[in-house]
Enzyme design. Structure first.
Site, short mmCIF file in Angstrom:
data_model
loop_
_atom_site.label_atom_id
_atom_site.label_comp_id
_atom_site.label_asym_id
_atom_site.label_seq_id
_atom_site.Cartn_x
_atom_site.Cartn_y
_atom_site.Cartn_z
N GLU A 123 0.82 -1.21 0.00
CA GLU A 123 0.00 0.00 0.00
C GLU A 123 0.85 1.26 0.00
O GLU A 123 0.50 2.25 -0.65
CB GLU A 123 -0.96 -0.05 1.18
CG GLU A 123 -2.00 -1.16 1.00
CD GLU A 123 -2.97 -1.28 2.14
OE1 GLU A 123 -4.18 -1.39 1.86
OE2 GLU A 123 -2.54 -1.29 3.31
N GLU A 143 -4.31 -9.63 4.14
CA GLU A 143 -5.23 -9.29 5.23
C GLU A 143 -6.34 -10.32 5.40
O GLU A 143 -6.78 -10.57 6.53
CB GLU A 143 -5.85 -7.90 4.98
CG GLU A 143 -4.94 -6.74 5.36
CD GLU A 143 -3.98 -6.34 4.27
OE1 GLU A 143 -3.32 -5.30 4.40
OE2 GLU A 143 -3.88 -7.09 3.26
#
Length: 269
Positions: A123, A143
């Site tokens: 990210e 995640e």
């Protein structure tokens, strides 16, 4: 760059090399896993990049063998449960999401990644502008394997770069992929032999820093607006932005250097 021992909670190092600010992730004993203190320090480094006129480009890199294994979840869990963010209001958000209360970076950022680049690492690099990857890269947006969702921009930017199917392939499986796949998906722009990624990132950053700073910032922001708000919104700015740039000292220097057949000296004015 990091002569003193790294504290257990990790740190972010900074080093100005002329107009380039090197920003280093430094917690190698934990594969550079991010603590809240590191996230805040990273935001402070990004804010310094934007606020110091002498700095024109940032280079984000990592100490040790890996870019980052992502969030150190035990240290972040209390914040996540309370819905809080480790970055205080008023600083530049390293994830560049445009949330109310946080600033968005204006100056360019080049990233050098190597080894493990998981979750937050992906990210951060997608929130930057240009990414150079070592050929030993190992990437995972995992995640879903921890019962949570990627909320740092991966669900937005992976689909924008690679298409929805390619993004969901990795977002929904949490699988590990290599630098060649990251290049194919346009998550990184260049792959180099391991050990050369920082030098290549610095080379690119220095080349950017040699250009007219006001024009660089305006060009970056316009391209970002086109991606986020569409071509029409970006085109609506053309005349006003170009008028401002054309009346700058740097534009005059650009014309003078062309006429005099010399290298321009830009001052960001």
């Amino acid at each position: 760059m990091n002569a003193t021992p790294t504290p257990p909670e990790g740190r972010i190092t900074t080093e100005a090399r002329g107009a380039v600010l090197l920003i280093g992730i430094d917690r190698p004993a934990k594969r550079n896993g991010f603590t809240p203190a590191m996230m805040r320090s990273l935001a402070e480094a990004y804010t310094r990049l934007d606020d110091e006129p002498a700095l024109r480009v940032g280079v984000l890199h990592a100490h040790g063998d890996h870019f980052t294994a992502g969030l150190d979840l035990p240290t972040f869990a209390p914040l996540m449960q309370r819905g809080e963010y480790a970055v205080p209001f008023g600083l530049v958000d390293p994830l560049n999401l445009g949330d109310a209360g946080w600033r968005r970076r204006t100056k360019p950022l080049v990233v050098a990644v190597k080894g493990i680049t998981y979750t937050l690492g992906i990210e951060l690099m997608l929130a930057a502008d240009i990414v150079v990857a070592a050929d030993n890269g190992r990437f995972s947006q995992l995640e879903v394997k921890r019962g949570i969702m990627a909320t740092g921009g991966a669900t937005l930017r992976m689909a924008e770069r690679a298409g929805l199917g390619n993004a969901l392939l990795h977002l929904l499986t949490g699988d590990e992929f290599d630098s060649a796949e990251a290049l194919r998906l346009h998550f990184v722009q260049r792959v180099v032999p391991a050990g050369q990624e920082l030098d290549e990132a610095l080379r690119i950053a220095t080349q950017i820093a040699d250009q007219a700073p006001l024009a660089v910032v305006a060009t970056r922001l316009n391209a970002l607006k086109a991606v986020e708000q569409g071509p029409l919104a970006a085109m609506a700015e053309f005349d006003a932005v170009q008028k401002g740039l054309a009346n700058s000292e740097d534009a005059k220097e650009g014309v003078a250097s062309f006429r005099e057949k010399r290298v321009p000296v830009f001052k960001g004015r």
